[in-house]
Write an enzyme that holds these catalytic residues in place. Structure first.
Site, PDB file in Angstrom:
ATOM      1  N   ASP A 119       5.830  -6.994   2.632  1.00 31.24           N
ATOM      2  CA  ASP A 119       5.114  -7.556   1.480  1.00 31.24           C
ATOM      3  C   ASP A 119       6.074  -7.957   0.373  1.00 31.24           C
ATOM      4  OD1 ASP A 119       2.406  -7.757   1.934  1.00 31.24           O
ATOM      5  OD2 ASP A 119       1.939  -5.750   1.199  1.00 31.24           O
TER       6      ASP A 119
ATOM      7  N   GLU B 177       0.242 -12.498  -1.573  1.00 32.55           N
ATOM      8  CA  GLU B 177      -1.191 -12.577  -1.870  1.00 32.55           C
ATOM      9  C   GLU B 177      -1.538 -13.885  -2.591  1.00 32.55           C
ATOM     10  OE1 GLU B 177      -2.587  -9.141  -4.025  1.00 32.55           O
ATOM     11  OE2 GLU B 177      -1.795  -7.746  -2.544  1.00 32.55           O
TER      12      GLU B 177
ATOM     13  N   GLU C 156      -8.882  -9.617   3.370  1.00 31.29           N
ATOM     14  CA  GLU C 156      -9.170  -8.245   2.938  1.00 31.29           C
ATOM     15  C   GLU C 156     -10.509  -8.184   2.211  1.00 31.29           C
ATOM     16  OE1 GLU C 156      -5.992  -6.132   1.014  1.00 31.29           O
ATOM     17  OE2 GLU C 156      -7.259  -4.361   0.723  1.00 31.29           O
TER      18      GLU C 156
ATOM     19  N   SER D  60       0.851  -1.200   0.000  1.00 29.74           N
ATOM     20  CA  SER D  60       0.000   0.000   0.000  1.00 29.74           C
ATOM     21  C   SER D  60       0.888   1.252   0.000  1.00 29.74           C
ATOM     22  CB  SER D  60      -0.923   0.011   1.227  1.00 29.74           C
ATOM     23  OG  SER D  60      -0.176  -0.190   2.407  1.00 29.74           O
TER      24      SER D  60
HETATM   25  O1  KIV Z   1      -0.143  -3.410   1.694  1.00 30.90           O
HETATM   26  C1  KIV Z   1      -0.966  -3.352   2.618  1.00 30.90           C
HETATM   27  O2  KIV Z   1      -1.177  -2.310   3.243  1.00 30.90           O
HETATM   28  C2  KIV Z   1      -1.729  -4.545   2.932  1.00 30.90           C
HETATM   29  C3  KIV Z   1      -2.888  -4.361   3.877  1.00 30.90           C
HETATM   30  C4  KIV Z   1      -4.057  -3.906   3.109  1.00 30.90           C
HETATM   31  C5  KIV Z   1      -3.165  -5.590   4.630  1.00 30.90           C
HETATM   32  O3  KIV Z   1      -1.469  -5.579   2.425  1.00 30.90           O
END
Ligand code: KIV
Length: 256
Positions: free
Chosen positions: A84, A114, A181, A46
């Site tokens: 991530d 994901e 999500e 994000s």
């Molecule tokens: O990248 C992010 O902020 C996320 C959240 C939405 C869980 O993966």
């Protein structure tokens, strides 16, 4: 606690309200959120939208995540740092493991990626190398272009079952928690009650998952150009910034 102990503690946690997680992208915020007692700091992709100004997360690269992850890690938080895996950095199990190793070397305690059944082999490759993985099911932001927007998931029994099948495949591959999500509250409850590891919800309704995660700018009201309907800002930092800058400008100009 060591990173392994933190992961074990989170994995053992079940029940609504048991995990409070926030995204985090820089050093001062990591120090402040850690002092507040946040359980997990997610260096999420994000980042691309709320910090780097991209329209969605598909523009985020490994270099972007590393730059921000290193800043968060410099704060040495007690919270678990999850990073991530950006899009196209885990297209194969080998690539997924290589990316996860780079993230851990930059300070991540765990990584998140994901997807469900189709990602199980990649998750297994990472967990078998001793790196903890958090899953992410339901609405998958990295799929936004293929799906033509952000759509709520778990609206039918079939969709709910598909998410649950994904969760079971991920658990079998060794994940310690799963972010859900934009899954309907009813489906989130079913999935949460059906699995032994914690779910961490965002946009899934209140008390439907074991924990919650929020994008930190949604909590702080510091990204006013897009505020998701489920966001609950506790302060309005964008107003405070505008007011502070206006006061500063007035002070400087008053000297002329
Ligand atoms: O990248 C992010 O902020 C996320 C959240 C939405 C869980 O993966």
């Amino acid at each position: 606690m060591t990173p392994k102990e933190k992961v074990a503690a989170i994995k053992a946690t079940k029940g609504p309200g048991s995990i409070a997680a926030l995204t985090c992208y820089d050093y001062p915020m990591a120090r402040l959120l850690d002092e507040s007692g946040t359980d997990i700091l997610l260096v999420g992709d994000s980042l691309g939208m709320v910090v780097l100004g991209f329209p969605d997360t598909t523009h985020v690269t490994l270099a972007h995540i590393l730059h921000h992850l290193e800043a968060v890690a410099r704060a040495k938080p007690a919270a678990l740092i999850i990073a991530d895996l950006p899009i196209h950095t885990y297209d194969t199990p080998e690539q997924a493991l290589a990316t996860a190793k780079v993230l851990v070397a930059a300070g991540a305690d765990a990584v998140k990626l994901e997807g469900g059944i189709h990602q199980a082999e990649k998750v297994r490759a990472i967990t078998q190398a001793g790196i903890p993985v958090c899953g992410h099911l339901g609405m998958l932001p990295q799929q936004v272009l293929e799906e033509g927007g952000y759509h709520k998931k778990g609206k039918t029994p079939e969709q709910t079952q598909a998410i649950l099948d994904g969760a079971i495949a991920l658990i079998d591959a060794g994940v310690f928690a799963i972010v859900l999500e934009s899954v309907t509250p009813a489906a989130s409850r079913i999935i949460t009650e059906s699995i032994s590891i914690p779910t961490i919800g965002i946009g899934c309704g209140e008390s439907t998952c074991d924990g919650e995660i929020a994008v930190v700018t949604d909590l702080l009201g510091s990204f006013p150009w897009f505020v998701p309907p489920f966001a609950k800002p506790e302060v309005n930092l964008s107003n405070s910034i505008l007011e502070a800058a206006a006061k500063y400008i007035a002070r400087v100009r008053s000297r002329s």
